[in-house]
Every structure is written in C-alpha cells, then in structure tokens.
Write a protein that holds these residues in place. Structure first.
Motif, short mmCIF file in Angstrom:
data_model
loop_
_atom_site.label_atom_id
_atom_site.label_comp_id
_atom_site.label_asym_id
_atom_site.label_seq_id
_atom_site.Cartn_x
_atom_site.Cartn_y
_atom_site.Cartn_z
N HIS A 1 46.06 41.27 61.17
CA HIS A 1 44.98 41.68 60.14
C HIS A 1 45.15 42.32 59.05
O HIS A 1 44.56 42.66 58.12
CB HIS A 1 43.86 42.36 61.35
N LEU A 2 46.35 42.77 58.87
CA LEU A 2 46.90 43.66 57.57
C LEU A 2 47.72 42.96 56.74
O LEU A 2 48.78 42.11 57.11
CB LEU A 2 47.51 44.83 58.10
N ALA A 3 47.78 43.08 55.36
CA ALA A 3 48.81 42.94 54.38
C ALA A 3 49.85 43.85 54.23
O ALA A 3 51.17 43.68 54.16
CB ALA A 3 48.26 42.67 53.06
N LYS B 1 42.68 43.28 50.23
CA LYS B 1 43.72 43.08 49.40
C LYS B 1 43.06 41.86 48.21
O LYS B 1 42.53 41.21 48.48
CB LYS B 1 45.04 42.19 50.02
N PRO B 2 43.27 42.40 46.99
CA PRO B 2 42.62 41.37 45.91
C PRO B 2 43.21 40.19 46.09
O PRO B 2 44.51 39.73 46.63
CB PRO B 2 42.90 42.00 44.66
N ALA C 1 50.08 36.52 45.27
CA ALA C 1 51.37 37.27 44.97
C ALA C 1 51.65 38.36 46.28
O ALA C 1 50.87 38.69 46.92
CB ALA C 1 51.16 38.17 43.87
N ALA C 2 52.99 38.70 46.32
CA ALA C 2 53.17 39.58 47.48
C ALA C 2 52.55 40.94 47.22
O ALA C 2 52.21 41.39 46.11
CB ALA C 2 54.88 39.90 47.45
N ASP D 1 47.80 46.87 44.53
CA ASP D 1 46.57 46.24 45.36
C ASP D 1 45.92 47.38 45.90
O ASP D 1 44.55 47.21 46.29
CB ASP D 1 47.28 45.14 46.35
N PHE D 2 46.56 48.47 46.15
CA PHE D 2 45.78 49.70 46.57
C PHE D 2 45.00 50.41 45.65
O PHE D 2 44.21 51.23 46.04
CB PHE D 2 46.75 50.60 47.27
#
Ligand code: AHG
Ligand code: MN
Ligand code: MN
Length: 335
Positions: free
Chosen positions: A85-87, A137-138, A142-143, A148-149
């Motif tokens: 569920h998480l990046a 996450k937008p 991209a990694a 992103d935060f």
C-alpha cells in the motif's frame, strides 16, 4: 453508543457505504493501527520489557533517542513495508525517507510518523503517543523521493494519533470528521467509542511551556499575560493551564473538552521557525483539530497551507478551540 463497531468495520463502511476511502488506504490505516497496538503492549510492559531508558544514539534533530523511540519506529516500518500500500515512509527518527524495498510491491501512498511523541514522559509513566499522516505520491513513474513528501497539509488523505495513557485510544480522520477508538485488550481490537468529535469554540484553558516565557515573542507574552489576569483582566474570565509535554496528550484533552495548545517560535533558537515538526506533528494534529471544528495556525498563517521545503521542517504551532485561536492570531496581527 457504537459499542460493537470495530475499527475494521468502521473502515469497511467508510469504504463501502460512503466511498470515502479506497481499499489500499483502508489497509494502510489498519496496518498502522496494528502497529500502534504492538507499541501499546511494549509501552505497557515498561521496565518489565526492558524498554525504558535512553538508547545510545541521536536522531536527525540532535535529540538523544529513547529505546522506545527506536522500537516504535521499527514496529511501524516492519508492519508497513510489505503490504503493497506504500511507496515510502518518513519518520522523526530517520534522516532520510525510507522507500519500500524492491522485493515488495509498491503502493501509491506516503506515510509519515512521529513513532513516539512525548519521549521525555516514557520513563515517568505519563501519557505518550504515536502520530501519523498519510499523503498520496504525486502521479508519475519516477522513483519516490523526498520531494514527493513536500506537500501542504491540506493534501493529507488520512491523519491520526494513538495515545498510550490510562486507555489506549486511536483518533482518526479521513476528511469526514474525527472518530475515536478505544483498544479493547480482551478482544484485541480498537472499538469505536466516539464519532463526530467537536471541540467547543470557546475555552478557559491554555497549554504552553511557561518556563520559556522570557524567550517568547511579544504577541505570545501579551496573550498569556492577559489570560493570567483572569476575571480582573481584559479577558474577563479565569483561565486554567495544563502542560503535559506530550503533544498527543495535550491535543487529546483539547479534542475532548476544548482548549488551546501553543508551541510558538521563541528566541532560544531564533533561526528555527519553532520546535515542533510540520509534517508529522503539526499537520496531522492540525487537520484533526480542523476536522473537529477547531483551528490550527502559526499565529499568522493556517498551518495546513504551508508547503514544506524539507522533510524535518519545524513550525510555530497554535491550535485548538476556534475562537481562542482567532483571538491569539489577533495579537500577532496587532504587531
Ligand atoms: P518528541 O517526544 O516526539 O520529540 O516530541 C515532544 C514534543 C511534544 O510532544 C511536546 O509538546 C513538546 O515536545 C514538549 O516540549 P518541552 O519539553 O520543550 O516542553
Ligand atoms: Mn513529537
Ligand atoms: Mn517522537
């Protein structure tokens, strides 16, 4: 009321009936709650579990870490990294973000946490807690990275805390008001004990660390001086003061009976905008407070509108009963 509604059922209904939360977000919140349950057990064992005292390390903020700071951080990471569920995650206790390892599926959410809030209270058996904030996450392939935060608090999709006190209580918002769940240790589950939490708009109770008075800025000094004059002063009423030194416990009191909490910028470290951290303390608490009808500001600006420039950014915090926060803001605008 609602004695038999578990957190699981509450979340399923939020997903199914109201379409408020996607299944991945539901899973994320359940996993965070499970981690909090585990932290609660460790906190409860105290000296018997060998969890009290300091570790031999410092965190990125230059603070000596307690054993429980590290334990709680590990519990949250281990619980959350494999579910898909998480990046990535970010924590008060880690300098850099923690991207989900490649061996696990990647999700679209970002989780931020203060694993153990109120560390100075661990060894003295006073309420402490875990604070969390969830962002998306937008879009883009991209990694995942720190950038992103760096989103304003009004982008949060879920936020909450778990307070480890006389009861263990999980407090949650997904943007549809605030709900409270008490841990039933016999059943092993969080049970809904209050829905649609509302903070009274007016109050006679403030929370601030008075020992810092000589370092405060003029608006904060004037506000507190006026409160201290009580019914004979300009406020025309007697105030009470509380300071638990665990933001979770102070915010929990405010959500329960109103009040204001201040940790303003002060002259001890003039180059830092405050002591508390924006992304995993002020933002989740600010959103919970707003969702319960209160307000959260820096004194001059709504906290949730601030776009962070770095992960561990600090901020000046004034939050709680709506009219009292507006009154405090007016001291800043008089400058
Ligand atoms: P943490 O234990 O996560 O570092 O946070 C402690 C914070 C907050 O919970 C509390 O309101 C404040 O620090 C207390 O600060 P003082 O000791 O300066 O009063
Ligand atoms: Mn904290
Ligand atoms: Mn902490």
């Amino acid at each position: 009321m609602s004695q038999n509604i578990s957190l699981t059922r509450y979340l399923v209904e939020q997903q199914r009936v109201d379409g408020l939360i996607p299944s991945q977000l539901r899973l994320l919140i359940e996993v965070v709650a499970r981690a909090c349950k585990s932290i609660s057990h460790a906190v409860n064992k105290g000296a018997l579990g060998g969890v009290l005292g300091a570790a031999e390390s410092e965190n990125v903020q230059g603070e000596i870490q307690k054993k429980l700071d590290i334990i709680a951080n590990e519990v949250l990471i281990e619980a959350n990294e494999w579910g898909g569920h998480l990046a990535a995650m970010a924590s008060e206790e880690m300098e850099d973000i923690y991207a989900v390892p490649n061996r696990y599926p990647q999700g679209e959410y970002l989780l931020l946490f203060d694993p153990l809030d109120g560390s100075s209270n661990i060894d003295v058996n006073v309420s402490i807690g875990t604070i969390f904030s969830v962002l998306k996450k937008p879009d883009g392939d991209a990694a995942v990275g720190e950038k992103d935060f760096l989103q304003a608090g009004h982008n949060q999709v879920a936020a909450g805390y778990c307070v480890y006190g006389p009861q263990t209580t999980l407090v949650l918002t997904v943007g549809d008001g605030v709900a409270m769940f008490t841990l039933d240790r016999e059943q092993g589950s969080f049970v809904l004990t209050q829905e649609n939490v509302q903070i009274p708009p007016d109050t006679k109770e403030f929370a601030i660390n008075m020992s810092n008075m000589r370092h405060w800025d003029t608006p904060v000094k004037r506000y507190v001086e006026d409160c201290l004059q009580g019914s004979e002063g300009p406020r025309g009423k007697d105030f009470n003061m509380r300071w638990i030194a665990s933001m979770v416990a102070d915010v929990h009191r405010i959500l329960t009976r109103g009040g204001v909490f201040l940790y303003p910028w002060d002259k001890r470290e003039p180059n830092k905008p405050g002591k508390l951290r924006l992304m995993y303390e002020a933002n989740p608490m600010g959103w919970l407070i707003e969702q319960a009808g209160g307000a959260a500001s820096t004194g001059t600006q709504r906290i949730l509108d601030i776009v962070p420039e770095k992960l561990h950014e600090r901020i000046s915090v004034v939050l709680g009963s709506k009219n009292e926060v507006a009154h405090i803001n007016s001291y800043f605008s008089k400058l």
